[in-house]
Design a protein around this motif. Structure first.
Motif, short mmCIF file in Angstrom:
data_model
loop_
_atom_site.label_atom_id
_atom_site.label_comp_id
_atom_site.label_asym_id
_atom_site.label_seq_id
_atom_site.Cartn_x
_atom_site.Cartn_y
_atom_site.Cartn_z
N UNK A 18 -43.38 45.30 -52.30
CA UNK A 18 -43.73 44.35 -51.24
C UNK A 18 -44.60 45.02 -50.18
N UNK A 19 -44.25 46.24 -49.80
CA UNK A 19 -45.07 46.98 -48.83
C UNK A 19 -46.48 47.21 -49.38
N UNK A 20 -46.58 47.57 -50.65
CA UNK A 20 -47.89 47.81 -51.27
C UNK A 20 -48.71 46.52 -51.26
N UNK A 21 -48.08 45.41 -51.64
CA UNK A 21 -48.78 44.12 -51.62
C UNK A 21 -49.27 43.78 -50.21
N UNK A 22 -48.40 43.98 -49.22
CA UNK A 22 -48.78 43.68 -47.84
C UNK A 22 -49.92 44.56 -47.36
N UNK A 23 -49.92 45.84 -47.75
CA UNK A 23 -51.01 46.74 -47.37
C UNK A 23 -52.33 46.27 -47.96
N UNK A 24 -52.30 45.82 -49.19
CA UNK A 24 -53.52 45.30 -49.83
C UNK A 24 -54.00 44.06 -49.10
N UNK A 25 -53.09 43.15 -48.76
CA UNK A 25 -53.48 41.93 -48.04
C UNK A 25 -54.02 42.26 -46.65
N UNK A 26 -53.43 43.23 -45.97
CA UNK A 26 -53.92 43.63 -44.65
C UNK A 26 -55.29 44.29 -44.76
N UNK A 27 -55.51 45.05 -45.83
CA UNK A 27 -56.81 45.68 -46.06
C UNK A 27 -57.88 44.62 -46.30
N UNK A 57 -50.83 52.27 -54.35
CA UNK A 57 -51.64 51.07 -54.14
C UNK A 57 -53.02 51.46 -53.64
N UNK A 58 -53.89 50.49 -53.52
CA UNK A 58 -55.22 50.72 -52.95
C UNK A 58 -55.38 49.94 -51.64
N UNK A 59 -54.32 49.97 -50.84
CA UNK A 59 -54.30 49.21 -49.59
C UNK A 59 -54.70 49.99 -48.36
N UNK A 60 -55.40 51.10 -48.50
CA UNK A 60 -55.93 51.80 -47.35
C UNK A 60 -55.14 53.03 -46.92
N UNK A 61 -53.90 53.17 -47.33
CA UNK A 61 -53.13 54.36 -47.01
C UNK A 61 -52.42 54.31 -45.68
N UNK A 62 -51.71 55.39 -45.38
CA UNK A 62 -50.93 55.52 -44.16
C UNK A 62 -51.76 56.20 -43.07
N UNK A 63 -51.61 55.76 -41.84
CA UNK A 63 -52.19 56.49 -40.72
C UNK A 63 -51.34 57.74 -40.52
#
Length: 130
Positions: A18-27, A57-63
């Motif tokens: 779910x976190x990976x999906x959300x990161x992709x959507x936010x990206x 995932x390919x959602x931009x990574x962690x700050x």
């Protein structure tokens, strides 16, 4: 054979996906709708005393801040507002997943940035013969 609680592990893995999906959507939202083919990869590596599950995932990574604080309860990089166009979170997903993996199963969890996103590594011990 792994030393685990199947329903607890399932809960933790669902949190991570779910976190990976959300990161992709936010990206996607950050790129203002630019096409981003979301990708979540799950790899399992079997070793002598453990098995490692790697979820990337390919959602931009962690700050840098998120890498340091991600396992704190109530820390979230997601908005706290609600609505159909917002991705919100409680800040408990990674915290609870860490408790499940480390305290209930005697494993380890680690975060890292990879190519175009983030990876979470779960290391789970194998059962020992008594």
């Amino acid at each position: 054979e792994l030393f685990l609680y199947p329903s607890a592990l399932r809960h933790g893995v669902i949190n991570l996906i779910t976190n990976a999906r959300d990161a992709i959507l936010m990206q996607r939202k950050a790129q203002q709708g630019a096409p981003l083919k979301g990708e979540i990869r799950i790899e399992v590596t079997v070793e002598e005393g453990s098995e490692t599950v790697r979820i990337c995932d390919n959602g931009g990574g962690f700050s840098p801040e998120a890498l340091m604080r991600a396992f704190e309860p109530f820390y979230s990089t997601k908005a706290s507002t609600k609505g159909s166009d917002h991705i919100s979170g409680t800040g408990l997903g990674l915290y609870v997943t860490k408790l499940i993996i480390e305290e209930q199963m005697g494993g380890a969890i680690a975060l890292e940035n990879c190519d175009q996103g983030a990876c979470v590594l779960l290391t789970l011990p194998r059962k020992r013969a008594f």
